[in-house]
Design an enzyme around this catalytic site. Sequence first.
Site, PDB file in Angstrom:
ATOM      1  N   SER A  31       0.851  -1.197   0.000  1.00 47.39           N
ATOM      2  CA  SER A  31       0.000   0.000   0.000  1.00 47.39           C
ATOM      3  C   SER A  31       0.882   1.241   0.000  1.00 47.39           C
ATOM      4  CB  SER A  31      -0.893   0.014   1.246  1.00 47.39           C
ATOM      5  OG  SER A  31      -1.567   1.250   1.377  1.00 47.39           O
TER       6      SER A  31
ATOM      7  N   TYR B  12      -2.690  -1.733  10.274  1.00 48.75           N
ATOM      8  CA  TYR B  12      -2.740  -1.930   8.824  1.00 48.75           C
ATOM      9  C   TYR B  12      -1.483  -1.370   8.165  1.00 48.75           C
ATOM     10  CZ  TYR B  12      -4.139  -1.499   3.942  1.00 48.75           C
ATOM     11  OH  TYR B  12      -4.177  -1.580   2.569  1.00 48.75           O
TER      12      TYR B  12
END
Length: 254
Positions: A139, A152
Amino acid sequence: MQMTGNTILITGGSSGIGRALAEAFHAHGNQVIITGRRKALLNEVSAAHPGITAMELDVEDPKAIAAFAREVTARFPKLNVLINNAGIMRHELLTSDQVDVSIAEATVATNLLGPMRLSAALLPHLKAQPQATIITVSSGLAFVPRADYPAYCATKAAIHSWSQSLRFQLRNTSVRVLELAPPYVQTELTGAHQLTDERAMPLGAFITEVMTLLEQPPANGEILVQRVYPQRFAEASGKYDEFFAAYHARVVKS
């Protein structure tokens, strides 16, 4: 990367980026297997696209991964591409008097240990293929985190680091390791609101750019759409602090 004639396994393939990648690779003439926890959604994808095979898998469960690896390689002996896409993204409030560490534990199990375990289970099979590829999905948040999703972001930073090590260790094998680092994309990863958030990149545009980039991946193995460049290179550009402050002013409401 060879774009057709592959047998491709995509975890988290029932929705979002995983489903869109499955549909794109299927349209390019590949055999595609998708996994997920929600059987109804898996069946919806396979029904809409005859030829896509749906198989249930909970990537948090080590025993399930081991059994799945044996089954999928037996059913699909030409399996040569693994896309570690399954992931969860949950809000965490670390200033609470009672921090719920179960969120972090589940996030680490799904986003980090899941790809590690599944890749390890399938590597003997992949190394036996003439050409194989492992794609890890990290990400832009691996490089500039969102403070309201700490676990995350930490797992995606770890996946980035792990992918570099895996790429180096497999350099003399038939297995190529690529890392796909999405920006903020219109999916339901953080909730239904994200699907229509104008700040997020449209999913279709993201997939189109990714498929083009995969045709001739860069030497460093990082698949980066233009939209993620500011995050990926924030530190190298000397603008990390500026970007971090501006980014949180836009996205964090706490």
